[in-house]
Design a protein around this motif. Structure first.
Motif, PDB file in Angstrom:
ATOM      1  N   GLN A  47       0.839  -1.188   0.000  1.00  0.00           N
ATOM      2  CA  GLN A  47       0.000   0.000   0.000  1.00  0.00           C
ATOM      3  C   GLN A  47       0.882   1.249   0.000  1.00  0.00           C
ATOM      4  N   ASN A  48       0.700   2.082  -1.014  1.00  0.00           N
ATOM      5  CA  ASN A  48       1.479   3.325  -1.075  1.00  0.00           C
ATOM      6  C   ASN A  48       1.099   4.252   0.073  1.00  0.00           C
ATOM      7  N   LEU A  49       2.087   4.912   0.638  1.00  0.00           N
ATOM      8  CA  LEU A  49       1.843   5.890   1.693  1.00  0.00           C
ATOM      9  C   LEU A  49       1.071   7.077   1.127  1.00  0.00           C
ATOM     10  N   LYS A  50       0.115   7.590   1.917  1.00  0.00           N
ATOM     11  CA  LYS A  50      -0.661   8.755   1.504  1.00  0.00           C
ATOM     12  C   LYS A  50      -0.483   9.873   2.530  1.00  0.00           C
ATOM     13  N   ILE A  51      -0.218  11.084   2.033  1.00  0.00           N
ATOM     14  CA  ILE A  51      -0.015  12.258   2.881  1.00  0.00           C
ATOM     15  C   ILE A  51      -1.081  13.287   2.511  1.00  0.00           C
ATOM     16  N   PRO A  52      -1.747  13.895   3.490  1.00  0.00           N
ATOM     17  CA  PRO A  52      -2.786  14.890   3.185  1.00  0.00           C
ATOM     18  C   PRO A  52      -2.251  16.030   2.312  1.00  0.00           C
ATOM     19  N   PHE A  53      -3.056  16.443   1.351  1.00  0.00           N
ATOM     20  CA  PHE A  53      -2.696  17.584   0.502  1.00  0.00           C
ATOM     21  C   PHE A  53      -2.884  18.853   1.332  1.00  0.00           C
ATOM     22  N   ASP A  54      -1.793  19.557   1.613  1.00  0.00           N
ATOM     23  CA  ASP A  54      -1.842  20.723   2.503  1.00  0.00           C
ATOM     24  C   ASP A  54      -0.867  21.776   1.999  1.00  0.00           C
ATOM     25  N   ILE A  55      -1.324  22.593   1.079  1.00  0.00           N
ATOM     26  CA  ILE A  55      -0.443  23.598   0.490  1.00  0.00           C
ATOM     27  C   ILE A  55      -0.073  24.681   1.494  1.00  0.00           C
ATOM     28  N   LYS A  56      -0.943  24.934   2.468  1.00  0.00           N
ATOM     29  CA  LYS A  56      -0.629  25.928   3.498  1.00  0.00           C
ATOM     30  C   LYS A  56       0.582  25.493   4.319  1.00  0.00           C
ATOM     31  N   ALA A  57       0.650  24.212   4.610  1.00  0.00           N
ATOM     32  CA  ALA A  57       1.788  23.690   5.369  1.00  0.00           C
ATOM     33  C   ALA A  57       3.082  23.862   4.585  1.00  0.00           C
ATOM     34  N   ILE A  58       3.036  23.603   3.284  1.00  0.00           N
ATOM     35  CA  ILE A  58       4.225  23.736   2.437  1.00  0.00           C
ATOM     36  C   ILE A  58       4.701  25.186   2.418  1.00  0.00           C
ATOM     37  N   ASN A  59       3.761  26.111   2.219  1.00  0.00           N
ATOM     38  CA  ASN A  59       4.128  27.531   2.190  1.00  0.00           C
ATOM     39  C   ASN A  59       4.656  28.002   3.535  1.00  0.00           C
ATOM     40  N   SER A  60       4.090  27.462   4.611  1.00  0.00           N
ATOM     41  CA  SER A  60       4.546  27.848   5.944  1.00  0.00           C
ATOM     42  C   SER A  60       5.956  27.342   6.216  1.00  0.00           C
ATOM     43  N   ILE A  61       6.235  26.111   5.795  1.00  0.00           N
ATOM     44  CA  ILE A  61       7.557  25.517   6.026  1.00  0.00           C
ATOM     45  C   ILE A  61       8.631  26.248   5.235  1.00  0.00           C
ATOM     46  N   LEU A  62       8.331  26.562   3.971  1.00  0.00           N
ATOM     47  CA  LEU A  62       9.336  27.169   3.100  1.00  0.00           C
ATOM     48  C   LEU A  62       9.332  28.695   3.130  1.00  0.00           C
ATOM     49  N   GLY A  63       8.265  29.297   3.675  1.00  0.00           N
ATOM     50  CA  GLY A  63       8.177  30.749   3.670  1.00  0.00           C
ATOM     51  C   GLY A  63       7.948  31.314   2.286  1.00  0.00           C
TER      52      GLY A  63
END
Length: 388
Positions: free
Chosen positions: A279-295
């Motif tokens: 079973q492939n791992l699934k991660i929630p789609f969360d663009i806000k988290a990406i923008n927050s992490i990278l600034g």
């Protein structure tokens, strides 16, 4: 690990210069040197998925696109009747065997196969072993070829405590000690699984029928074995870093096609043993988290484009991680993927304002101690080792 520039180009739809590829490899975090037409790349241990032409091209796809897939054998293959026992499914959750027999004269190697030996300086051994070594370079999945005439009765895979003498296919004699992954036939160890095959079941220039083993081994069961027994093993190097558990069918069908390119196939059969479906791992789609992490402020469309080009699939608001990406498990990992593709230098730096909240104390020592603590200092008490 060395890769030929022209070999890599066959996987890319655009045909960038060697300098352009080199620039992007550095951006992606792959330190390397260029020697003529050869890339000599040092991959970090977590990027076992890049240890092949296919894997490297997957990383470069976001910049240069993917060429059409390589030719594979697409017809139906009869099921192999083989007596096999997997005594340690936790260390070998999936394994596939391909039995293939050829007849007639083996043709002169085509350029893609010949260049693997001539340009990279690899030694030819015999037809089937040569294909196995090339497949590892091209696809990243090690395979091992047993001479079928030497495999009698049941074949057993086990992870067991050993005290066995074992002659490798290179001719060295070692004594297996402690726990090892092994293949056993007629109560004798014939292969140190994931590391190196044995001399008694090895192919030769006279071999016309082979049993090709294509497996996924638990990396923890393979790590350190090549060092322990002083064996130079390309297979162990890959298995230690994790291979693609979902690649077996495609890899073996590619193996068949290369055999077809050079000889006449008399018969072939295949059989897969799998303890459970992957079973492939699934991660929630969360663009806000990406923008927050990278600034940064990346939009949904751009983020989706990056992900799909990197091999991820979007499904019901989840990001499905490819089976070959063992290093991806969180939003932080996804953010790193985006940063690699965008380029760290292109991410605008911003000042971080830290508020200092210093509580004023009445006495001067407390004031100084509080100030130092708020600014990252730690109070320690050291006891002398000698009397004063």
């Amino acid at each position: 690990m060395k890769f030929v520039y022209k070999d890599l180009l066959t996987f890319l739809s655009e045909k960038p210069s060697i300098e352009d590829i080199s620039d992007k490899l550095f951006q992606l975090g792959h330190e390397h040197e260029v020697d003529g037409d050869i890339f000599d790349i040092d991959f970090t241990p977590n990027r076992g998925d890049c240890l092949s032409l296919l894997g490297l091209a997957r990383d470069l796809k976001v910049f240069f696109g993917n060429e059409k897939p390589l030719e594979i054998y697409n017809d139906n293959i009869n099921e192999l009747d083989i007596e096999f026992i997997n005594s340690s499914p936790s260390n070998c959750p999936k394994i596939t065997f391909l039995e293939i027999e050829i007849e007639g004269v083996i043709k002169k190697y085509k350029s893609y196969l010949e260049n693997y030996f001539n340009i990279l300086g690899n030694n030819k051994t015999n037809f089937f072993t040569d294909i196995s070594n090339y497949i590892s370079y091209e696809q990243g999945q090690p395979t091992h070829c047993f001479d079928r005439e030497h495999i009698k009765n049941k074949l057993i895979f086990d992870y067991k405590v050993c005290n066995d003498s074992f002659s490798t296919l290179l001719g060295s004699s070692i004594t297996l000690q402690g726990e090892n992954c092994v293949f056993i036939n007629d109560n004798k160890v014939i292969s140190l699984a994931g590391v190196m095959g044995g001399k008694t079941s090895a192919c030769s220039t006279e071999t016309t029928k082979v049993l090709v083993e294509c497996a996924y081994f638990n990396p923890e069961a393979i790590i350190g074995k090549s060092v322990k027994y002083n064996l130079n093993s390309d297979a162990a190097y890959r298995f230690e870093r994790g291979v693609d558990i979902s690649s077996h069918d495609k890899v073996l069908r590619r193996f068949i096609k290369i055999v077809q390119d050079h000889s006449s196939i008399k018969e072939m059969k295949i059989k897969t043993f799998s303890e459970k479906s992957f079973q492939n791992l699934k991660i929630p789609f969360d663009i806000k988290a990406i923008n927050s992490i990278l600034g940064i402020d990346i939009d949904k469309g751009e983020y989706l484009d990056y992900l799909t080009n990197l091999g991820f699939v979007i499904e019901n608001n989840f990001i499905v991680v490819p089976s070959y990406r063992h290093d991806i498990s969180s939003q932080n990992d996804l953010a790193e993927e985006i940063a690699r593709v965008k380029g760290y230098d292109s991410i605008e730096s911003k000042k971080i304002n830290l508020k200092k909240n210093i509580k004023i104390q009445d006495d001067r020592p407390s004031l100084i101690a509080n100030f130092l603590i708020k600014n990252g200092f730690t109070e320690v008490i050291n006891f002398p080792f000698t009397s004063l």
